[in-house]
Design an enzyme around this catalytic site. Structure first.
Site, mmCIF file in Angstrom:
data_model
loop_
_atom_site.group_PDB
_atom_site.id
_atom_site.type_symbol
_atom_site.label_atom_id
_atom_site.label_comp_id
_atom_site.label_asym_id
_atom_site.label_seq_id
_atom_site.Cartn_x
_atom_site.Cartn_y
_atom_site.Cartn_z
ATOM 1 N N ASP A 10 -9.715 2.570 7.944
ATOM 2 C CA ASP A 10 -9.627 3.832 7.202
ATOM 3 C C ASP A 10 -10.609 4.849 7.776
ATOM 4 O O ASP A 10 -10.259 5.999 8.023
ATOM 5 C CB ASP A 10 -9.957 3.620 5.714
ATOM 6 C CG ASP A 10 -8.860 2.879 4.973
ATOM 7 O OD1 ASP A 10 -7.690 2.990 5.375
ATOM 8 O OD2 ASP A 10 -9.186 2.185 3.990
ATOM 9 N N HIS A 36 -5.218 0.299 -2.334
ATOM 10 C CA HIS A 36 -5.678 -0.964 -1.738
ATOM 11 C C HIS A 36 -5.437 -2.094 -2.735
ATOM 12 O O HIS A 36 -5.590 -1.880 -3.940
ATOM 13 C CB HIS A 36 -7.187 -0.915 -1.463
ATOM 14 C CG HIS A 36 -7.544 -0.393 -0.108
ATOM 15 N ND1 HIS A 36 -8.833 -0.428 0.370
ATOM 16 C CD2 HIS A 36 -6.792 0.169 0.864
ATOM 17 C CE1 HIS A 36 -8.858 0.109 1.587
ATOM 18 N NE2 HIS A 36 -7.641 0.493 1.903
ATOM 19 N N HIS A 90 -4.643 6.773 -0.725
ATOM 20 C CA HIS A 90 -3.779 5.598 -0.584
ATOM 21 C C HIS A 90 -4.333 4.466 -1.447
ATOM 22 O O HIS A 90 -5.447 4.557 -1.955
ATOM 23 C CB HIS A 90 -3.568 5.186 0.886
ATOM 24 C CG HIS A 90 -4.763 4.644 1.581
ATOM 25 N ND1 HIS A 90 -5.694 5.444 2.201
ATOM 26 C CD2 HIS A 90 -5.192 3.368 1.787
ATOM 27 C CE1 HIS A 90 -6.631 4.685 2.758
ATOM 28 N NE2 HIS A 90 -6.358 3.419 2.510
ATOM 29 N N GLU A 103 0.855 -1.194 0.000
ATOM 30 C CA GLU A 103 0.000 0.000 0.000
ATOM 31 C C GLU A 103 0.888 1.241 0.000
ATOM 32 O O GLU A 103 1.914 1.277 0.672
ATOM 33 C CB GLU A 103 -0.930 0.022 1.223
ATOM 34 C CG GLU A 103 -2.068 -0.959 1.123
ATOM 35 C CD GLU A 103 -3.218 -0.691 2.111
ATOM 36 O OE1 GLU A 103 -3.238 0.385 2.756
ATOM 37 O OE2 GLU A 103 -4.088 -1.565 2.219
#
Ligand SMILES: [Zn+2]
Length: 166
Positions: free
Chosen positions: A114, A103, A101, A39
């Protein structure tokens, strides 16, 4: 060929995010397509102008961020430093407008973690914050507004958004 230079993302409460597709392309290079890809993430920079949130730049993953296959921790001080420099150089116009970000999911959605992290990290923000999770094939866009996290209502590609100011 039809030009698609911007993505516009409609948020609840009538706010519209305008982002150059070149910015999104930079995020897509971190898609977790292979099992060893970790990630990655960073922040969005841009300006608030009336109902518009104009994304102008992003910070990219740094070596001192902490990340694994299923977690990302934006530890590097460079993200904040970049935001501060751009804020200074732009007469306080360019600022921190959101978080992104990746995944390792085909169609990304926020995890429970999150949601918890955004709630605590963004709780002090007065303005709406753009949230993005880059998936393997599609990205999830949402926002944090007045303490609430919600998904975009629609998004589209366009050559020239109305009222956009460079
Ligand atoms: Zn996540």
């Amino acid at each position: 060929m039809l030009q698609q230079d911007f993505i516009t993302i409609q948020l609840p409460k009538n706010e519209l995010v305008i982002m150059p597709t070149s910015v999104l392309t930079r995020l897509h290079q971190y898609r977790q397509l292979k099992f060893w890809h970790k990630e990655k993430g960073g922040i969005f920079l841009g300006r608030y102008r009336g109902q518009y949130i104009e994304v102008t730049d992003v910070t990219l993953p740094q070596h001192d961020d902490i990340c694994g296959r299923f977690f990302f921790n934006r530890c590097s001080s460079l993200h904040q430093q970049t935001a501060y420099q751009q804020w200074q150089n732009s007469n306080s116009e360019i600022t921190y407008v959101g978080e992104w970000h990746t995944h390792p999911e085909q169609f990304s959605t926020p995890s429970t973690q999150d949601i918890t992290e955004w709630q605590s990290k963004l709780s002090g923000s007065f303005e709406s914050m753009l949230l993005c999770i880059v998936g393997q094939s599609t990205d999830w866009f949402g926002c944090f507004q007045d303490g609430v996290i919600s998904k975009e209502t629609s998004s589209s590609l366009t050559s020239c958004p109305q009222n956009y100011q460079l």
